[in-house]
Scaffold this active site. Structure first.
Site, mmCIF file in Angstrom:
data_model
loop_
_atom_site.group_PDB
_atom_site.id
_atom_site.type_symbol
_atom_site.label_atom_id
_atom_site.label_comp_id
_atom_site.label_asym_id
_atom_site.label_seq_id
_atom_site.Cartn_x
_atom_site.Cartn_y
_atom_site.Cartn_z
ATOM 1 N N CYS A 318 0.828 -1.208 0.000
ATOM 2 C CA CYS A 318 0.000 0.000 0.000
ATOM 3 C C CYS A 318 0.863 1.259 0.000
ATOM 4 C CB CYS A 318 -0.939 0.012 1.212
ATOM 5 S SG CYS A 318 -0.087 0.001 2.801
ATOM 6 N N GLU A 352 -1.982 1.115 -4.621
ATOM 7 C CA GLU A 352 -1.803 -0.264 -4.185
ATOM 8 C C GLU A 352 -1.100 -1.000 -5.328
ATOM 9 O OE1 GLU A 352 -3.191 -2.757 -0.745
ATOM 10 O OE2 GLU A 352 -3.509 -0.649 -1.192
#
Length: 361
Positions: A318, A352
């Site tokens: 992330c 992401e």
């Protein structure tokens, strides 16, 4: 070219620039719906005279004044959230006990059709509030939780059950209020499918660190003989155990250890009674692959040494910057076979991403 494609191109260009100097394959890009993609939404509840409405505020600004943004609808949120928003406001406006000192609200929606609403107050919640909230819950067909300082009133349940499809199978997940879940469920399904495709044919057993509620664990378990997953949060472990049983994933075990603790156990630097109590013998596993989905800080140095020992690494990130830092180390021993961008958070700077690495011969 529309605004969505422009922002996605900027993210793709950013990733390509960030990973210059490493031998990266072409990035696979997985798009998001342009609207109604967020399954979670949080709002302040603003009171002006007798009227109440949802509000947000400009980042970094004090609440109120010019920073106040009225939100009768929120296009980023799931369609079910947008449909419920005016119904909830209208129903609460009819009840003084529900309306008084109502401060904020959190919605947790699912693709399966369930909805959890957390109503947050600046007052003590009493029996009168609970009775009114039960009627509201029945009227709207949702689950309601009441929160105030030091209070959490669960009227029926504090979770929803989500259904996600990945790699030709359907998986059920218990998602508990306040715990982490991927906010963009449709992109999450694409992430699960990508991870399963990356794991195809790797064989052997899988070790997973930072497994959360088992979001990736369950689909990946269809690709390996056995899976050992680790997670330190008791709430997440409890959800993961329910998910394992609900999906009949009988080749999965959960160890309640942090990544750092598991590294100590795996390297035999420290014994852990928790492993013995759970009937987990590390010598029973023949790991071919490790899967990691770490927090924004990335994989710590000691755990990274453990990761580097595996033939295959599937890494979901992330934070591209900490992924780059970790790859600077891992690419000394491994090559990057696949590289993906998942637009989990469209129209924000958040990215992401995922990589599949294979040990160099």
């Amino acid at each position: 070219m529309n605004a969505y494609q422009q922002q996605l191109n900027r993210k793709t260009d950013y990733l390509n620039d960030l990973f210059q100097g490493l031998a990266m394959p072409p990035v696979e890009v997985f798009v998001s719906p342009e609207q109604h993609y967020r399954m979670r939404a949080e709002f302040r509840v603003w009171h002006e005279g007798d009227e109440i409405f949802y509000a947000m505020f400009e980042p970094g600004q004090k609440a109120g004044g010019a920073s106040l943004i009225r939100c009768d609808q929120f296009p980023a949120a799931a369609l079910s959230v947008n449909e419920l928003m005016p119904e909830l406001i209208a129903a609460v406006s009819e009840s003084e006990v529900l309306k008084k000192r109502w401060y904020a609200v959190e919605f947790l929606a699912t693709l399966s059709g369930e909805m959890l609403v957390t109503m947050i107050y600046h007052k003590r919640l009493d029996e009168e509030w609970e009775a009114a909230a039960r009627l509201l819950q029945q009227r709207l067909g949702v689950w309601i939780i009441g929160r105030s300082r030091g209070q959490k009133l669960v009227l029926a349940q504090d979770f929803v059950t989500e259904t996600l499809n990945a790699a030709g199978k359907t998986f059920r997940y218990r998602q508990i209020e306040g715990s982490f879940t991927q906010p963009n469920a449709q992109v999450c399904e694409k992430m699960l499918a990508w991870a399963c495709a990356a794991a195809e044919g790797l064989g052997g057993d899988l070790l997973e660190l930072y497994c959360g509620n088992g979001n990736f664990t369950l689909p990946l378990a269809t690709r390996f003989q056995k899976v050992l997953a680790t997670e330190v949060s008791k709430t997440s472990v409890a959800a993961a155990m329910w998910n394992i049983e609900a999906n009949q994933s009988d080749n999965v075990k959960i160890a309640r250890l942090s990544a750092e603790e598991f590294t100590e156990a795996y390297t035999q630097n420290r014994p852990f009674r928790r492993l013995q109590e759970q009937g987990i013998e590390l010598s029973d596993y023949r790991f071919s692959t490790i899967f990691v989905d770490p927090p924004r800080a990335g994989v710590d140095d000691e755990t990274l040494k453990l990761v580097a020992q595996f033939e295959h690494v599937i890494y979901i990130s992330c934070n591209p910057q900490t992924l780059r830092a970790n790859l600077d180390t891992l690419c000394q021993t491994h090559t990057v076979e696949r590289f993906a961008l998942f637009d989990q958070f469209p129209f924000t700077h958040h990215i992401e991403s995922g990589v599949l690495l294979k040990r160099k011969k």
